[in-house]
Motif scaffolding. Structure first.
Motif, PDB file in Angstrom:
ATOM      1  N   SER A 111       0.846  -1.193   0.000  1.00  0.00           N
ATOM      2  CA  SER A 111       0.000   0.000   0.000  1.00  0.00           C
ATOM      3  C   SER A 111       0.881   1.243   0.000  1.00  0.00           C
ATOM      4  O   SER A 111       2.100   1.153   0.079  1.00  0.00           O
ATOM      5  CB  SER A 111      -0.849   0.022   1.258  1.00  0.00           C
ATOM      6  N   ARG A 112       0.246   2.409  -0.072  1.00  0.00           N
ATOM      7  CA  ARG A 112       0.986   3.656   0.137  1.00  0.00           C
ATOM      8  C   ARG A 112       1.523   3.649   1.564  1.00  0.00           C
ATOM      9  O   ARG A 112       0.866   3.131   2.474  1.00  0.00           O
ATOM     10  CB  ARG A 112       0.040   4.848  -0.014  1.00  0.00           C
ATOM     11  N   PRO A 113       2.715   4.234   1.808  1.00  0.00           N
ATOM     12  CA  PRO A 113       3.224   4.238   3.183  1.00  0.00           C
ATOM     13  C   PRO A 113       2.302   5.004   4.125  1.00  0.00           C
ATOM     14  O   PRO A 113       1.738   6.021   3.755  1.00  0.00           O
ATOM     15  CB  PRO A 113       4.571   4.952   3.052  1.00  0.00           C
ATOM     16  N   VAL A 114       2.161   4.455   5.306  1.00  0.00           N
ATOM     17  CA  VAL A 114       1.350   5.075   6.336  1.00  0.00           C
ATOM     18  C   VAL A 114       2.284   5.538   7.436  1.00  0.00           C
ATOM     19  O   VAL A 114       3.249   4.866   7.769  1.00  0.00           O
ATOM     20  CB  VAL A 114       0.314   4.052   6.841  1.00  0.00           C
ATOM     21  N   LEU A 115       2.030   6.711   7.942  1.00  0.00           N
ATOM     22  CA  LEU A 115       2.976   7.331   8.857  1.00  0.00           C
ATOM     23  C   LEU A 115       2.376   7.517  10.244  1.00  0.00           C
ATOM     24  O   LEU A 115       1.271   8.039  10.383  1.00  0.00           O
ATOM     25  CB  LEU A 115       3.370   8.695   8.287  1.00  0.00           C
ATOM     26  N   PHE A 116       3.106   7.072  11.254  1.00  0.00           N
ATOM     27  CA  PHE A 116       2.800   7.450  12.627  1.00  0.00           C
ATOM     28  C   PHE A 116       3.764   8.574  12.976  1.00  0.00           C
ATOM     29  O   PHE A 116       4.964   8.450  12.744  1.00  0.00           O
ATOM     30  CB  PHE A 116       3.039   6.278  13.585  1.00  0.00           C
ATOM     31  N   GLU A 117       3.213   9.639  13.554  1.00  0.00           N
ATOM     32  CA  GLU A 117       4.084  10.801  13.750  1.00  0.00           C
ATOM     33  C   GLU A 117       5.123  10.574  14.827  1.00  0.00           C
ATOM     34  O   GLU A 117       6.162  11.205  14.848  1.00  0.00           O
ATOM     35  CB  GLU A 117       3.252  12.034  14.056  1.00  0.00           C
ATOM     36  N   GLY A 118       4.856   9.655  15.739  1.00  0.00           N
ATOM     37  CA  GLY A 118       5.866   9.403  16.753  1.00  0.00           C
ATOM     38  C   GLY A 118       5.555   8.130  17.502  1.00  0.00           C
ATOM     39  O   GLY A 118       4.422   7.896  17.888  1.00  0.00           O
ATOM     40  N   ALA A 119       6.550   7.289  17.663  1.00  0.00           N
ATOM     41  CA  ALA A 119       6.414   6.096  18.480  1.00  0.00           C
ATOM     42  C   ALA A 119       7.755   5.908  19.160  1.00  0.00           C
ATOM     43  O   ALA A 119       8.789   6.235  18.588  1.00  0.00           O
ATOM     44  CB  ALA A 119       6.072   4.880  17.625  1.00  0.00           C
TER      45      ALA A 119
END
Lengths: 306, 269
Positions: B91-99
């Protein structure tokens, strides 16, 4: 016996890598090819990320091609002029290919592109080689007369501008087809980590109809230039070249290649080609399989954010 | 562990009591690390440090100790394979803003026995409750010329993505939860081991040592540690990222030299 690969960020058993390098080197010496197409799938199988595998083994191809070219230079079997034209195309192809690969990698699609390229090109080339060499073996066994081969070059080769003389290859043709061939090999070297010999050699033999004696030496020369540029670009743009990995591989590789070359005289050319064709086909299918098999984990990290 | 509800928005950080407000009547925990600076030898082993501490418990209620170590926060990108006309594509990359780049809990008992869901969620204690930054609304950002989708925590598949981050990081030994990781060596004296894998990110880590009594946090001790990487492999990594072009040139020259040397050696034989 494990060693940590700093760029791939995985630990691998290093004697296994030396053995792998030696085996691939042996195969490449035996068949007179770079062996890159065989190395990347095995590295990926060992758990090295595809982008690192593809970029790191390009420098392994540099090493094995260098020792090859030295041998062919001594036999005056390198057409530097033809090689130069192809290498110029290769450099441009490498630039384009590395940028394309960078974009695909950031898009999270690098693995897919690698798998698809392997399936497509190795599948096609392997099938052709197997078909052609098996036919030849069958004819020999049956004792049939070898059909006369078409000796003419395709006519369009004569219609193109920018004609150049290539005395060693015995050619007076346009520079555009060899240049284009170089561009194509350059793109492949960036995406598949291969030298492209498996495509260059047949194209030079059957399309350009170069003098057979200089084909392998010349293609190796162009491969060195292209893969050297690819390695530098992959390191500079993608930081995916693992020097530890490539060094271990080429230590085994250069030794294996020398022994492979000595063995190659023991077999008939068409038998070698049949085996090589089978290997190429199997590798292509194996790499393409991942596109159709349900992955064990649907999710994966994408590179790009540190 | 499955959870039916999407996690509520991260609440206000629980106020940590001062580190040493000691009276003999108060239930209190104190802890220290064997090393406040950890050198991770970036060979394959990683590093291990010991956290030790003491519990002052003048009451009759038994107390539970929970150790939480968090690494520096960083964005995470993920792709998911989906089947399209028989072919598995990303899929298109999915981003978590911070982990957190590293997260571990160690406790005397399973966390769910120590405190209830809400309490753990409020404190961000446990893999199911660790804070991963996701905005209310999904949007796209462009990084390196690639358009990423930022995960929204209100979307249906948010939990799948969140679990994937945790599962993949657990696989890399970056996230870990050990329900028996806190070991009492003597009455009131405990120790816990922090295992840092070779891929652990560098930077400031925060350790919290919570003391729970009857499901309520009664005391906390805060510690920080700095993780640095050393070793030849780390030097190579740094070199490859700081001066990538020189590094690439070196790789090529090395390869050419090896090829040349091999042909010299073998010609003589």
């Amino acid at each position: 016996m494990d060693i940590y690969l700093p760029i791939a960020e995985v630990s691998v058993n290093w004697p296994l890598l030396v053995l792998l390098g030696a085996t691939v080197g042996f195969v490449s010496g035996l068949f007179g090819i770079g062996g890159g197409f065989l190395m990347a799938p095995i590295l990926i199988f060992l758990g090295i990320p595809p982008s690192v595998a593809v970029a790191s083994q390009a420098s392994h191809v540099v090493a094995s091609s260098t020792s090859g070219v030295i041998a062919y230079t001594n036999q005056k079997a390198v057409d530097w002029r033809m090689g130069g034209v192809m290498a110029a195309g290769g450099v441009i192809g490498a630039f384009a290919g590395v940028e394309l690969f960078r974009y695909l990698r950031l898009l999270g699609q690098a693995d897919l592109a690698v798998a698809l390229a392997y399936l497509l090109f190795l599948g096609a080339i392997g099938t052709l080689m197997l078909y052609e060499s098996l036919g030849e073996i069958l004819r020999r066994v049956r004792g049939d007369v070898v059909p006369h081969k078409e000796r003419r070059r395709p006519l369009w080769l004569y219609g193109l501008p920018l004609k150049m003389r290539f005395p060693r290859s015995g050619l007076y043709i346009s520079a555009i087809p060899p240049f284009g061939l170089g561009v194509f090999a350059g793109v492949l070297s960036a995406i598949m980590g291969v030298g492209g010999g498996f495509i260059l050699v047949p194209a030079m033999l059957y399309v350009l109809r170069m003098r057979a004696g200089v084909v392998v030496g010349t293609s190796l020369f162009q491969i060195i230039i292209t893969t050297a540029v690819t390695t530098i670009l992959q390191a500079g743009r993608n930081q995916t070249v693992d020097i530890v990995l490539s060094t271990i591989l080429l230590l085994g590789g250069v030794v294996g290649a020398q022994y492979g070359a000595r063995w190659s005289g023991r077999f008939r050319a068409e038998e070698l080609r049949a085996v090589l064709g089978l290997i190429v086909l199997l590798v292509g299918i194996q790499m393409g399989l991942e596109l159709f098999v349900r992955p064990s984990d649907l999710f994966a990290f994408a590179p790009g954010v540190q | 562990m499955m959870q039916a509800l999407p996690p509520p928005p991260p609440a206000v950080e629980a106020l940590a009591p001062e580190r040493s407000v000691a009276t003999t009547e108060e239930v209190r925990v104190a802890a220290a690390l064997t090393d406040a600076r950890v050198m991770v030898d970036s060979s394959f082993r990683g590093a291990s440090i010991v956290l030790f501490g003491a519990v002052f418990n003048p009451t009759d209620d038994p107390a539970d100790v929970v150790v939480v170590v968090r690494g520096p926060d960083a964005p995470v990108r993920l792709v998911k394979k989906t089947r399209n006309t028989g072919v598995w594509l990303n899929s298109r990359p999915v981003l978590f803003e911070g982990a957190p780049g590293f997260y571990m809990t160690a406790s005397t008992r399973p966390l769910s026995d120590i405190a209830d869901f809400g309490q753990l969620r409020r404190l961000g204690v446990g893999l199911d409750h660790l804070r991963i930054n996701a905005p209310q609304e999904s949007r796209t950002v462009t990084r390196y010329g690639v358009r990423d989708v930022v995960v929204s925590r209100l979307e249906d598949d948010y939990l799948d993505w969140r679990r994937a981050v945790i599962r993949l990081r657990e696989g890399a030994a970056l996230y870990n939860s050990d329900p028996e990781g806190v070991e009492f060596v003597d009455r009131g004296l405990f120790r816990a081991e922090v295992e840092l894998p070779a891929v652990a990110p560098t930077g400031e880590y925060f350790a919290e040592v919570w003391l729970f009594q009857q499901g309520e946090p009664v005391s906390v001790s805060n510690l920080t540690l700095t993780v640095e990487k050393v070793g030849i492999e780390r030097d190579i990594f740094e070199f490859a990222h700081r001066r990538p072009w020189t590094y690439g040139l070196l790789c090529v020259l090395l390869a050419m030299f090896t090829g040349w040397a091999a042909s010299r050696v073998f010609r003589r034989h």
